[in-house]
Scaffold this motif. Structure first.
Motif: not given
Length: 157
Positions: A81-83, A105-108, A115-121
Motif C-alpha cells: 500500500r499504496p504502491h 499493478v504499479e501505482i505511482g 500513473e497506473l501501470k498494469v501488466t498481465i502475463q
C-alpha cells in the motif's frame, strides 16, 4: 503440446487525476470493483469471497449480467500500500480452466495525478480469443476506473 495453449504479455497504462491512495482503495474495495470492473454496461461482477491481503483469495463470477458464467479466483502474493499489487487470476467456466494470469499493478505519483501501470502475463488454455478478451476487458475496466475516480473527485469538491 496443445494447439489451444497461447501466451502473451499485456501492458496497459493510465494517468488518473486522483491521489494514489484513492486509486489503491478502489482496488481494495469489492463494491468499487463491482462498479468499475465490468468492461461494459451489460456485464457484471459478483463477489463470492473477498480476502484482500497477502495470501488472501478473492472469488468472483463475471460475464453478461444475465449469465455470470466465468469464475475468477484471485490469489494475492504482494500488497504494498499504496504502491503495488501482485496477484494471479485463474479463470474457469463450467469447471474448465480458460486462463491463468500473473498480474502486477504499479501505482505511482506524479504531482497531482497517479500513473497506473498494469501488466498481465497470461497463459490461455483455450486459444488466442481468451487473450484478446482479456486485453479488451482490462483496457475497458481501467478506463472505467479512471472515469469512476475522476467523477468521485468532482463529487467531493
Amino acid at each position: 503440446m496443445s494447439q489451444d495453449l497461447s501466451h502473451d504479455t499485456i501492458s496497459i497504462s493510465r494517468t488518473i487525476k486522483a491521489p494514489r491512495e484513492r486509486v489503491f482503495s478502489a482496488w481494495e474495495d469489492p463494491q468499487a470493483r463491482s462498479i468499475w470492473g465490468p468492461p461494459s454496461e451489460d456485464e457484471a461482477i459478483e463477489f463470492l469471497e473477498n480476502d484482500f491481503r497477502e495470501g488472501g483469495i478473492d472469488v468472483h463470477r463475471c460475464g453478461q449480467s444475465s449469465d455470470l458464467r466465468f469464475r475468477v479466483e484471485t490469489h494475492y502474493y504482494e500488497i504494498r500500500r499504496p504502491h503495488r499489487l501482485l496477484f494471479t487470476e485463474r479463470v474457469t467456466t463450467d469447471g474448465s480452466p480458460l486462463s491463468i494470469s500473473l498480474v502486477s499493478v504499479e501505482i505511482g505519483n506524479s504531482e497531482s495525478v497517479t500513473e497506473l501501470k498494469v501488466t498481465i502475463q497470461i497463459a490461455s488454455l483455450a486459444g488466442s480469443g481468451i487473450i484478446e478478451g482479456t486485453r479488451n476487458g482490462w483496457q475497458r475496466a481501467l478506463s472505467n476506473l479512471t472515469a469512476y475516480l475522476e467523477a468521485r473527485k468532482v463529487e467531493a469538491e
